[in-house]
Design a protein around this motif. Structure first.
Motif, PDB file in Angstrom:
ATOM      1  N   GLY A 247      21.370  -2.073  48.920  1.00  0.00           N
ATOM      2  CA  GLY A 247      21.716  -3.280  49.676  1.00  0.00           C
ATOM      3  C   GLY A 247      20.724  -4.409  49.485  1.00  0.00           C
ATOM      4  N   PHE A 248      19.459  -4.034  49.225  1.00  0.00           N
ATOM      5  CA  PHE A 248      18.425  -5.060  49.112  1.00  0.00           C
ATOM      6  C   PHE A 248      18.130  -5.431  47.658  1.00  0.00           C
ATOM      7  CE2 PHE A 248      14.044  -6.780  49.865  1.00  0.00           C
ATOM      8  CZ  PHE A 248      14.416  -7.758  50.774  1.00  0.00           C
ATOM      9  N   ALA A 249      18.839  -4.821  46.717  1.00  0.00           N
ATOM     10  CA  ALA A 249      18.581  -5.042  45.280  1.00  0.00           C
ATOM     11  C   ALA A 249      18.612  -6.514  44.845  1.00  0.00           C
ATOM     12  CB  ALA A 249      19.557  -4.217  44.444  1.00  0.00           C
ATOM     13  N   PRO A 250      19.577  -7.322  45.325  1.00  0.00           N
ATOM     14  CA  PRO A 250      19.596  -8.728  44.886  1.00  0.00           C
ATOM     15  C   PRO A 250      18.297  -9.470  45.198  1.00  0.00           C
ATOM     16  CG  PRO A 250      21.649  -8.183  45.978  1.00  0.00           C
ATOM     17  CD  PRO A 250      20.725  -7.027  46.196  1.00  0.00           C
TER      18      PRO A 250
ATOM     19  N   THR B 188      15.399  -8.394  42.865  1.00  0.00           N
ATOM     20  CA  THR B 188      15.439  -8.985  41.526  1.00  0.00           C
ATOM     21  C   THR B 188      14.926 -10.426  41.548  1.00  0.00           C
ATOM     22  OG1 THR B 188      17.772  -9.599  41.834  1.00  0.00           O
ATOM     23  CG2 THR B 188      17.342  -7.535  40.687  1.00  0.00           C
ATOM     24  N   VAL B 189      15.281 -11.170  42.600  1.00  0.00           N
ATOM     25  CA  VAL B 189      14.784 -12.554  42.724  1.00  0.00           C
ATOM     26  C   VAL B 189      13.278 -12.546  42.991  1.00  0.00           C
ATOM     27  CG1 VAL B 189      14.921 -14.694  44.061  1.00  0.00           C
ATOM     28  CG2 VAL B 189      16.996 -13.448  43.510  1.00  0.00           C
ATOM     29  N   GLY B 190      12.812 -11.610  43.810  1.00  0.00           N
ATOM     30  CA  GLY B 190      11.380 -11.481  44.084  1.00  0.00           C
ATOM     31  C   GLY B 190      10.602 -11.174  42.820  1.00  0.00           C
ATOM     32  N   PHE B 191      11.170 -10.304  41.976  1.00  0.00           N
ATOM     33  CA  PHE B 191      10.516  -9.936  40.718  1.00  0.00           C
ATOM     34  C   PHE B 191      10.363 -11.155  39.813  1.00  0.00           C
ATOM     35  CE2 PHE B 191      10.608  -8.573  36.293  1.00  0.00           C
ATOM     36  CZ  PHE B 191       9.649  -7.565  36.271  1.00  0.00           C
TER      37      PHE B 191
ATOM     38  N   ARG C 282       4.728  -6.653  42.187  1.00  0.00           N
ATOM     39  CA  ARG C 282       4.130  -6.627  43.531  1.00  0.00           C
ATOM     40  C   ARG C 282       5.000  -7.358  44.540  1.00  0.00           C
ATOM     41  NH1 ARG C 282      -0.868  -8.060  40.774  1.00  0.00           N
ATOM     42  NH2 ARG C 282      -0.816 -10.152  41.653  1.00  0.00           N
ATOM     43  N   THR C 283       5.536  -8.506  44.144  1.00  0.00           N
ATOM     44  CA  THR C 283       6.361  -9.297  45.061  1.00  0.00           C
ATOM     45  C   THR C 283       7.622  -8.542  45.449  1.00  0.00           C
ATOM     46  OG1 THR C 283       5.540 -11.332  44.051  1.00  0.00           O
ATOM     47  CG2 THR C 283       7.523 -11.517  45.389  1.00  0.00           C
ATOM     48  N   ALA C 284       8.239  -7.860  44.487  1.00  0.00           N
ATOM     49  CA  ALA C 284       9.438  -7.066  44.788  1.00  0.00           C
ATOM     50  C   ALA C 284       9.123  -6.006  45.840  1.00  0.00           C
ATOM     51  CB  ALA C 284       9.975  -6.421  43.512  1.00  0.00           C
TER      52      ALA C 284
ATOM     53  N   THR D  47      10.389  -5.886  49.945  1.00  0.00           N
ATOM     54  CA  THR D  47      11.107  -4.667  50.322  1.00  0.00           C
ATOM     55  C   THR D  47      10.510  -4.089  51.599  1.00  0.00           C
ATOM     56  OG1 THR D  47      11.574  -4.217  47.988  1.00  0.00           O
ATOM     57  CG2 THR D  47      11.875  -2.395  49.513  1.00  0.00           C
ATOM     58  N   GLY D  48       9.180  -4.206  51.730  1.00  0.00           N
ATOM     59  CA  GLY D  48       8.523  -3.752  52.954  1.00  0.00           C
ATOM     60  C   GLY D  48       8.951  -4.569  54.164  1.00  0.00           C
ATOM     61  N   ASP D  49       9.104  -5.890  53.975  1.00  0.00           N
ATOM     62  CA  ASP D  49       9.578  -6.749  55.074  1.00  0.00           C
ATOM     63  C   ASP D  49      10.964  -6.312  55.538  1.00  0.00           C
ATOM     64  OD1 ASP D  49       7.297  -8.128  54.373  1.00  0.00           O
ATOM     65  OD2 ASP D  49       8.361  -9.736  53.323  1.00  0.00           O
TER      66      ASP D  49
END
Length: 432
Positions: free
Chosen positions: A275-278, A281-284, A403-405, A409-411
């Motif tokens: 569910g959080f994949a989109p 990918t933007v975070g990456f 790292r950003t991804a 995800t933790g948030d």
């Protein structure tokens, strides 16, 4: 406005293409035609996309926090959610850096590589930092921020200036006060509440437009320019360091976040990550928690069913203070630099690294490259030369994306857990 699966597929294809094209271009990095394409095509595509997202960060953070506070309704409950959020973030950050330091101690990525300290990268980095420190001194700016100053800086003297300078923590503080004021006034400010709700709808609609029309192109540009500049040359030299950081990030994301979602929220980790994949990918591609915030909120609310008021409060806060991915880099980098320097860190020094990294994560801006500033602070505290950071600069941009991804995800994991637990509490109350 659900985030469609085909949009995720397009972004992932853009990621893969960006990595492939950037890696090929890196082989000819010195050629003028490569420099031209990198500057005027890849970089332009990436920066335009980032600017479009950053354009919305401050208004979305402000409006989301206000609505989140108003939605919670009870200031006591808000304080309860705030404390749980802070506890989750601090705990997972401590776990992240411990995992990183254990892996680095076991695999010893810096063993036998003392020659790296003699590299031009180290000398160049040291010269740049001395120049920056001299410039800051001439302008009368403090190069280090004390703990009391950090606390004072949570509260804006001028909220408009805080918004103009993208000081997200001060924007959050101001938004919380506005939200609490609206709760206190109740029906008297019903029109203001409706206004915020409608502005939020407009902002989310703009986010979806940007994601639909610009995200794949922007993702391709950002990733292509990162790999054109860094490529795999630096990775070869620092392979073990690169590998351990990625391994620690993976373990932390799957075990800590996946485990927390399963144990504390009773939800499937597979469902959560899918569910959080989109947003991941933007975070990456963007390397910025703040830039990814609009899409993170949309994913959490629409795909993961997080209550809007909780998502609107927890995730903007997390984008500012939850830096688990950055903590992992600091843990591995500190052990790595100690190993190549021939220094055996004592147990108390290791504890110091954990404490500083956890405390420093609060108030750190969610923008690309900020982890290196925090790392310099950590290295100085345990007596290591911060100039050694120059060694890892070449591959840090690539690791920053990963790292950003992990950070965002933790948030989302925290938002899911708090939302589910609050939902259960309401159900139990209703049953009685």
């Amino acid at each position: 406005m659900k985030i469609k699966n085909n949009m995720t597929v397009r972004i992932i294809i853009a990621l893969i293409l960006g990595i492939a094209v950037g890696s090929i271009f890196n082989l000819f990095a010195e050629a003028d035609w490569v420099k031209g394409i990198n500057q005027y095509v890849f970089n332009v595509l990436g920066q335009v996309f980032l600017n479009l997202i950053f354009m919305l960060v401050v208004p979305i953070v402000f409006v989301s926090i206000v609505l989140g506070v108003v939605g919670v309704g009870d200031p006591k409950l808000l304080g309860n959610i705030g404390l749980k959020t802070l506890l989750f973030f601090l705990t997972t950050t401590a776990l992240a850096i411990i995992i990183a330091m254990v892996l680095a101690s076991v695999f010893k990525p810096g063993e036998g590589k003392t020659d790296l300290l003699q590299s031009n990268d180290v000398k160049q980095y040291e010269q740049e930092q001395k120049a920056k420190a001299k410039e800051a001194e001439e302008q009368g700016m403090a190069t280090e921020q004390t703990f009391d100053q950090t606390l004072i800086n949570l509260f804006p003297k001028n909220p408009i200036q805080a918004m103009a300078t993208t000081n997200v923590l001060q924007v959050i503080t101001f938004a919380i006060f506005i939200g609490v004021g609206m709760i206190a006034l109740g029906d008297k400010v019903a029109v203001v509440k409706t206004f915020f709700e409608q502005v939020n709808e407009i902002l989310m609609h703009i986010v979806m437009m940007i994601m639909k029309y610009f995200a794949p192109f922007g993702t391709f540009g950002l990733v292509a320019t990162a790999f054109t500049n860094a490529g795999f040359g630096a990775i070869k030299q620092l392979f073990m360091y690169f590998f351990i950081v990625l391994l620690a990030l993976l373990i932390h994301m799957v075990v800590v976040y996946g485990g927390a979602v399963k144990l504390l929220a009773g939800k499937s980790p597979v469902w959560f990550f899918k569910g959080f994949a989109p947003a991941m990918t933007v975070g990456f591609s963007s390397s910025s928690s703040n830039a990814t915030l609009p899409i993170s909120l949309e994913c959490a609310q629409d795909n993961l069913g997080v209550r809007k008021e909780i998502s609107s409060f927890v995730q903007p806060l997390g984008a500012t203070i939850n830096m688990d991915g950055t903590a992992i880099m600091q843990g591995v980098a500190t052990i790595f630099i100690a190993q190549i320097s021939g220094v055996d860190l004592t147990f108390m020094q290791l504890v110091t690294v954990v404490i500083i990294a956890v405390v420093a994560s609060i108030g750190t801006a969610g923008v690309p490259g900020v982890g290196l500033v925090m790392l310099a602070m950590v290295l100085t505290a345990v007596g290591l030369n911060p100039a050694a950071i120059g060694i890892i600069l070449g591959i840090d941009r690539l690791l920053d994306m990963s790292r950003t991804a992990v950070n965002i995800t933790g948030d989302a994991a925290c938002a899911v857990i708090i939302s589910e637990r609050e939902k259960r509490k309401l159900n139990r109350t209703a049953a009685h």
